[in-house]
Motif scaffolding. Structure first.
Motif, PDB file in Angstrom:
ATOM      1  N   SER A  20     -59.415 -11.175 -27.669  1.00  0.00           N
ATOM      2  CA  SER A  20     -60.081 -12.460 -27.404  1.00  0.00           C
ATOM      3  C   SER A  20     -61.348 -12.627 -28.236  1.00  0.00           C
ATOM      4  O   SER A  20     -61.827 -13.748 -28.409  1.00  0.00           O
ATOM      5  N   GLN A  97     -49.001 -12.855 -20.690  1.00  0.00           N
ATOM      6  CA  GLN A  97     -49.830 -13.884 -20.076  1.00  0.00           C
ATOM      7  C   GLN A  97     -49.000 -15.106 -19.692  1.00  0.00           C
ATOM      8  O   GLN A  97     -49.252 -15.748 -18.680  1.00  0.00           O
ATOM      9  N   LEU A 119     -54.629 -24.213 -17.543  1.00  0.00           N
ATOM     10  CA  LEU A 119     -55.012 -22.888 -18.029  1.00  0.00           C
ATOM     11  C   LEU A 119     -55.544 -23.070 -19.438  1.00  0.00           C
ATOM     12  O   LEU A 119     -54.931 -23.747 -20.265  1.00  0.00           O
ATOM     13  N   GLY A 121     -58.800 -21.334 -22.414  1.00  0.00           N
ATOM     14  CA  GLY A 121     -59.602 -20.192 -22.826  1.00  0.00           C
ATOM     15  C   GLY A 121     -58.866 -18.887 -22.950  1.00  0.00           C
ATOM     16  O   GLY A 121     -58.076 -18.690 -23.865  1.00  0.00           O
ATOM     17  N   ALA A 122     -59.106 -17.975 -22.001  1.00  0.00           N
ATOM     18  CA  ALA A 122     -58.525 -16.624 -22.044  1.00  0.00           C
ATOM     19  C   ALA A 122     -57.007 -16.648 -22.102  1.00  0.00           C
ATOM     20  O   ALA A 122     -56.392 -15.773 -22.702  1.00  0.00           O
ATOM     21  N   PHE A 123     -56.388 -17.657 -21.494  1.00  0.00           N
ATOM     22  CA  PHE A 123     -54.927 -17.723 -21.479  1.00  0.00           C
ATOM     23  C   PHE A 123     -54.348 -18.151 -22.827  1.00  0.00           C
ATOM     24  O   PHE A 123     -53.217 -17.820 -23.149  1.00  0.00           O
ATOM     25  N   ASP A 131     -61.603 -20.933 -18.051  1.00  0.00           N
ATOM     26  CA  ASP A 131     -60.234 -20.447 -18.250  1.00  0.00           C
ATOM     27  C   ASP A 131     -59.251 -21.162 -17.327  1.00  0.00           C
ATOM     28  O   ASP A 131     -58.077 -21.306 -17.656  1.00  0.00           O
ATOM     29  N   ILE A 158     -61.720 -14.126 -15.242  1.00  0.00           N
ATOM     30  CA  ILE A 158     -61.277 -15.509 -15.370  1.00  0.00           C
ATOM     31  C   ILE A 158     -62.365 -16.412 -14.804  1.00  0.00           C
ATOM     32  O   ILE A 158     -62.709 -16.315 -13.630  1.00  0.00           O
ATOM     33  N   TYR A 160     -63.544 -20.069 -13.646  1.00  0.00           N
ATOM     34  CA  TYR A 160     -62.852 -21.268 -13.193  1.00  0.00           C
ATOM     35  C   TYR A 160     -63.819 -22.284 -12.597  1.00  0.00           C
ATOM     36  O   TYR A 160     -64.922 -21.949 -12.180  1.00  0.00           O
ATOM     37  N   LYS A 187     -55.258 -26.669 -23.926  1.00  0.00           N
ATOM     38  CA  LYS A 187     -54.954 -26.315 -22.540  1.00  0.00           C
ATOM     39  C   LYS A 187     -53.463 -26.355 -22.280  1.00  0.00           C
ATOM     40  O   LYS A 187     -52.706 -26.985 -23.009  1.00  0.00           O
TER      41      LYS A 187
END
Length: 197
Positions: A20, A97, A119, A121-123, A131, A158, A160, A187
């Motif tokens: 990441s 993921q 979902l 960002g990180a996803f 995220d 995560i 949120y 997204k």
């Protein structure tokens, strides 16, 4: 899931962290803080990943304005962009993921109060304000349980945000910067019932 394949949850968290942030050299204590794991486990897995070649070790202090102190030799770690299996590792993490996302889709869809969920960002391995973005009403304990599962599965924290439908509509009418930064970010929409309101 991936810890069964990779042999260690800490290793999965480390791989997710370095994938990441591929350009960032990270000090070992910062790594420990970011993945919320014991330092001895982090050091052991950093050594394994360095031996494997996926990450590189450096004793240079990054140019971030930090003053050098005499005798200070910190170890920094960074993703090895030249690692020959990097595309395969990245692909495997992404597919894992996606499996997690599918489970999350089902959980969020099962709550009628959730009108929108995305979902980010990180996803998606991209930069985003959060995220997970949720609009609607969901019990905080239930949402925290879902987020805890997500964190365990993807190997990282995560972030949120939850807005009520009323707050979402108000912010949209006011051209809220945060909300529009979410609109502009990449997204994966897993629930979208806002049009039915």
């Amino acid at each position: 899931m991936l810890e069964h394949l990779f042999g260690s949850r800490t290793r999965v968290k480390l791989i997710a962290l370095f994938l990441s942030q591929p350009e960032d050299p990270i000090f070992v204590r910062e790594v420990t803080r970011r993945i919320n794991t014991q330092i001895n486990a982090v050091r052991r897995e950093l050594a394994n990943l360095t031996t494997f070649g996926l990450i590189m070790e450096s004793r240079d202090i990054p140019d971030d304005g930090e003053k050098k102190r005499p005798g200070l030799k910190r170890k920094y770690y960074k993703l090895n962009a030249m690692f020959p299996l990097l595309p395969e590792v990245r692909s495997l993490m992404t597919k894992a993921q996606l499996l997690v996302e599918h489970k999350i889709d089902k959980e969020l869809l099962s709550h009628d109060g959730v009108k929108y969920a995305a979902l980010m960002g990180a996803f998606l391995g991209s930069s985003a304000p959060v995220d997970l973005f949720v609009v609607g009403s969901i019990d905080r304990t239930t949402l925290q349980r879902i987020v805890d599962k997500m964190q365990k599965a993807v190997g990282q924290e995560i972030n949120y945000t939850v807005l009520s439908v009323k707050e979402y509509q108000y912010r949209k009418e006011m051209s809220d910067k945060f909300l529009y930064s979410i609109f502009d970010a990449p997204k994966n929409e897993v629930v979208n019932r806002l049009d039915t309101e």
